[in-house]
Design a protein around this motif. Sequence first.
Motif, PDB file in Angstrom:
ATOM      1  N   ALA A 254       0.837  -1.200   0.000  1.00  0.00           N
ATOM      2  CA  ALA A 254       0.000   0.000   0.000  1.00  0.00           C
ATOM      3  C   ALA A 254       0.872   1.251   0.000  1.00  0.00           C
ATOM      4  CB  ALA A 254      -0.909   0.006   1.227  1.00  0.00           C
ATOM      5  N   PRO A 255       0.498   2.259  -0.790  1.00  0.00           N
ATOM      6  CA  PRO A 255       1.310   3.479  -0.848  1.00  0.00           C
ATOM      7  C   PRO A 255       1.108   4.364   0.376  1.00  0.00           C
ATOM      8  CG  PRO A 255      -0.604   3.704  -2.259  1.00  0.00           C
ATOM      9  CD  PRO A 255      -0.640   2.299  -1.716  1.00  0.00           C
ATOM     10  N   LEU A 256       2.211   4.763   0.994  1.00  0.00           N
ATOM     11  CA  LEU A 256       2.182   5.762   2.058  1.00  0.00           C
ATOM     12  C   LEU A 256       2.524   7.111   1.438  1.00  0.00           C
ATOM     13  CD1 LEU A 256       3.979   4.177   5.156  1.00  0.00           C
ATOM     14  CD2 LEU A 256       1.628   4.986   5.049  1.00  0.00           C
ATOM     15  N   ARG A 257       1.738   8.116   1.780  1.00  0.00           N
ATOM     16  CA  ARG A 257       2.006   9.440   1.251  1.00  0.00           C
ATOM     17  C   ARG A 257       1.914  10.474   2.361  1.00  0.00           C
ATOM     18  NH1 ARG A 257       2.506   9.306  -3.978  1.00  0.00           N
ATOM     19  NH2 ARG A 257       2.299  11.546  -4.232  1.00  0.00           N
ATOM     20  N   VAL A 258       2.684  11.531   2.216  1.00  0.00           N
ATOM     21  CA  VAL A 258       2.620  12.666   3.123  1.00  0.00           C
ATOM     22  C   VAL A 258       1.764  13.730   2.459  1.00  0.00           C
ATOM     23  CG1 VAL A 258       3.951  14.603   4.028  1.00  0.00           C
ATOM     24  CG2 VAL A 258       4.755  12.283   4.390  1.00  0.00           C
ATOM     25  N   ARG A 259       0.725  14.159   3.150  1.00  0.00           N
ATOM     26  CA  ARG A 259      -0.214  15.146   2.604  1.00  0.00           C
ATOM     27  C   ARG A 259      -0.132  16.425   3.414  1.00  0.00           C
ATOM     28  NH1 ARG A 259      -6.272  13.604   0.730  1.00  0.00           N
ATOM     29  NH2 ARG A 259      -7.053  15.667   0.146  1.00  0.00           N
ATOM     30  N   ALA A 260       0.090  17.546   2.733  1.00  0.00           N
ATOM     31  CA  ALA A 260       0.300  18.826   3.406  1.00  0.00           C
ATOM     32  C   ALA A 260      -0.934  19.709   3.297  1.00  0.00           C
ATOM     33  CB  ALA A 260       1.501  19.541   2.797  1.00  0.00           C
ATOM     34  N   ARG A 261      -1.157  20.531   4.309  1.00  0.00           N
ATOM     35  CA  ARG A 261      -2.293  21.460   4.281  1.00  0.00           C
ATOM     36  C   ARG A 261      -2.043  22.567   3.259  1.00  0.00           C
ATOM     37  NH1 ARG A 261      -0.609  26.130   6.383  1.00  0.00           N
ATOM     38  NH2 ARG A 261       0.857  26.151   8.130  1.00  0.00           N
ATOM     39  N   PRO A 262      -3.113  23.195   2.785  1.00  0.00           N
ATOM     40  CA  PRO A 262      -2.949  24.329   1.871  1.00  0.00           C
ATOM     41  C   PRO A 262      -2.132  25.442   2.526  1.00  0.00           C
ATOM     42  CG  PRO A 262      -5.238  23.598   1.902  1.00  0.00           C
ATOM     43  CD  PRO A 262      -4.536  22.872   3.009  1.00  0.00           C
ATOM     44  N   GLY A 263      -1.166  25.957   1.790  1.00  0.00           N
ATOM     45  CA  GLY A 263      -0.358  27.066   2.293  1.00  0.00           C
ATOM     46  C   GLY A 263       0.897  26.667   3.030  1.00  0.00           C
ATOM     47  N   LEU A 264       1.068  25.366   3.333  1.00  0.00           N
ATOM     48  CA  LEU A 264       2.287  24.950   4.025  1.00  0.00           C
ATOM     49  C   LEU A 264       3.479  25.100   3.077  1.00  0.00           C
ATOM     50  CD1 LEU A 264       3.189  23.691   6.770  1.00  0.00           C
ATOM     51  CD2 LEU A 264       3.243  21.498   5.594  1.00  0.00           C
ATOM     52  N   ASP A 265       4.579  25.606   3.607  1.00  0.00           N
ATOM     53  CA  ASP A 265       5.776  25.831   2.802  1.00  0.00           C
ATOM     54  C   ASP A 265       6.213  24.549   2.102  1.00  0.00           C
ATOM     55  OD1 ASP A 265       8.250  27.666   2.287  1.00  0.00           O
ATOM     56  OD2 ASP A 265       9.084  25.769   2.992  1.00  0.00           O
ATOM     57  N   ASP A 266       6.463  24.635   0.777  1.00  0.00           N
ATOM     58  CA  ASP A 266       6.816  23.451  -0.004  1.00  0.00           C
ATOM     59  C   ASP A 266       8.113  22.817   0.479  1.00  0.00           C
ATOM     60  OD1 ASP A 266       4.602  23.488  -1.628  1.00  0.00           O
ATOM     61  OD2 ASP A 266       5.551  24.621  -3.235  1.00  0.00           O
ATOM     62  N   ASP A 267       9.101  23.626   0.827  1.00  0.00           N
ATOM     63  CA  ASP A 267      10.383  23.074   1.288  1.00  0.00           C
ATOM     64  C   ASP A 267      10.202  22.291   2.584  1.00  0.00           C
ATOM     65  OD1 ASP A 267      11.701  24.152  -0.867  1.00  0.00           O
ATOM     66  OD2 ASP A 267      12.376  25.944   0.205  1.00  0.00           O
ATOM     67  N   LEU A 268       9.356  22.824   3.477  1.00  0.00           N
ATOM     68  CA  LEU A 268       9.091  22.122   4.735  1.00  0.00           C
ATOM     69  C   LEU A 268       8.373  20.806   4.457  1.00  0.00           C
ATOM     70  CD1 LEU A 268       7.912  23.713   8.046  1.00  0.00           C
ATOM     71  CD2 LEU A 268       6.816  21.642   7.217  1.00  0.00           C
ATOM     72  N   ALA A 269       7.369  20.838   3.573  1.00  0.00           N
ATOM     73  CA  ALA A 269       6.629  19.612   3.238  1.00  0.00           C
ATOM     74  C   ALA A 269       7.540  18.580   2.594  1.00  0.00           C
ATOM     75  CB  ALA A 269       5.462  19.944   2.312  1.00  0.00           C
ATOM     76  N   ASP A 270       8.441  19.016   1.718  1.00  0.00           N
ATOM     77  CA  ASP A 270       9.384  18.095   1.078  1.00  0.00           C
ATOM     78  C   ASP A 270      10.291  17.441   2.113  1.00  0.00           C
ATOM     79  OD1 ASP A 270       8.360  18.643  -1.422  1.00  0.00           O
ATOM     80  OD2 ASP A 270       9.885  20.142  -1.915  1.00  0.00           O
ATOM     81  N   LEU A 271      10.745  18.213   3.092  1.00  0.00           N
ATOM     82  CA  LEU A 271      11.644  17.671   4.106  1.00  0.00           C
ATOM     83  C   LEU A 271      10.912  16.684   5.024  1.00  0.00           C
ATOM     84  CD1 LEU A 271      14.428  17.589   5.295  1.00  0.00           C
ATOM     85  CD2 LEU A 271      13.908  19.653   6.618  1.00  0.00           C
ATOM     86  N   VAL A 272       9.645  16.987   5.345  1.00  0.00           N
ATOM     87  CA  VAL A 272       8.847  16.045   6.143  1.00  0.00           C
ATOM     88  C   VAL A 272       8.692  14.730   5.390  1.00  0.00           C
ATOM     89  CG1 VAL A 272       6.573  15.572   7.101  1.00  0.00           C
ATOM     90  CG2 VAL A 272       7.596  17.812   7.423  1.00  0.00           C
ATOM     91  N   ALA A 273       8.385  14.818   4.080  1.00  0.00           N
ATOM     92  CA  ALA A 273       8.207  13.608   3.275  1.00  0.00           C
ATOM     93  C   ALA A 273       9.500  12.806   3.215  1.00  0.00           C
ATOM     94  CB  ALA A 273       7.749  13.985   1.864  1.00  0.00           C
ATOM     95  N   LYS A 274      10.627  13.475   3.051  1.00  0.00           N
ATOM     96  CA  LYS A 274      11.924  12.798   3.005  1.00  0.00           C
ATOM     97  C   LYS A 274      12.213  12.095   4.332  1.00  0.00           C
ATOM     98  CE  LYS A 274      16.872  13.717   2.249  1.00  0.00           C
ATOM     99  NZ  LYS A 274      17.337  13.362   3.592  1.00  0.00           N
TER     100      LYS A 274
END
Length: 284
Positions: A254-274
């Motif tokens: 099953a695919p696990l994905r990190v989902r970010a709220r609208p407006g969350l900084d893209d760099d922060l979301a990318d680092l959380v996903a990593k």
Amino acid sequence: MSAVLDIVALRSMVAVADCGGFHRAAAALSLTQSAVSQHLRKLERVLDRKLVVREGRQAKFTASGELLLAEARRILDAHDEALRRLGAEERRTLVFGSTEHAADRLLPELATRMRAAFPALEVRFRLDRTARLAEAVDRGSIDIALLIDMSVGGRSRDAGRLRMDWYAAPDWAPPGPGEPLPMVVFDEPCIMRRLAVDAVTGIGRHPDLVCEAADLAGVLAAARSGLGVTLLPSAKPRLEGLVVRDDLPQLDSAPLRVRARPGLDDDLADLVAKTAREVVEAHT
């Protein structure tokens, strides 16, 4: 008035509720489990009533505990908002949501990695079902969440995959090929439930949903009692009191994905996903 509700103790109580137990709450707060337990006992002494009881590894709030929990959330919201208005808040909060499936295996290490990756943020955790987490992220009440998610693109980022296995009690025996298959599933809405039902109907069998549970603890208890078979992410070490069934259809991971709220900084979301992806890969 001599009775005083301690803010730190109230925060521990809310963490026990949101994280689903003392062990996970301690990991989320970077405290020992003993410290969290002491905080709850302190509140019980102040109010002179039992607030929480243990049922195995789970914590269940009493009626008085549920009343205080609602008050604790209001008190903490008012406390934290006052600090923000006064400019005394030292760190911004990042609310991280996770499904129970992921948190049961990954939360302690994930909490450690998240705090190391975001030293300027106060990272808090909330456990819930995938559908409710997705709604909370879309509303903005959760900043980012790790969940089983079939969607791609948009505000979702890849965080690895979880292998799926069928589990049952060691002495459970399936009925004959032409008979309905007894299954233990989560309440709707639930992706795991849909995957399990689709897999069984896909081989021409009728799913008999003998037990529906609201949380992971209920699913595990019902499966261990021998009521039926259940589909869960593969666990290491093996789930106590259950065995893997290899005589049922093997599903894709099953695919696990990190989902970010609208407006969350893209760099922060990318680092959380990593960060989440590294933890998932280390446990699969």
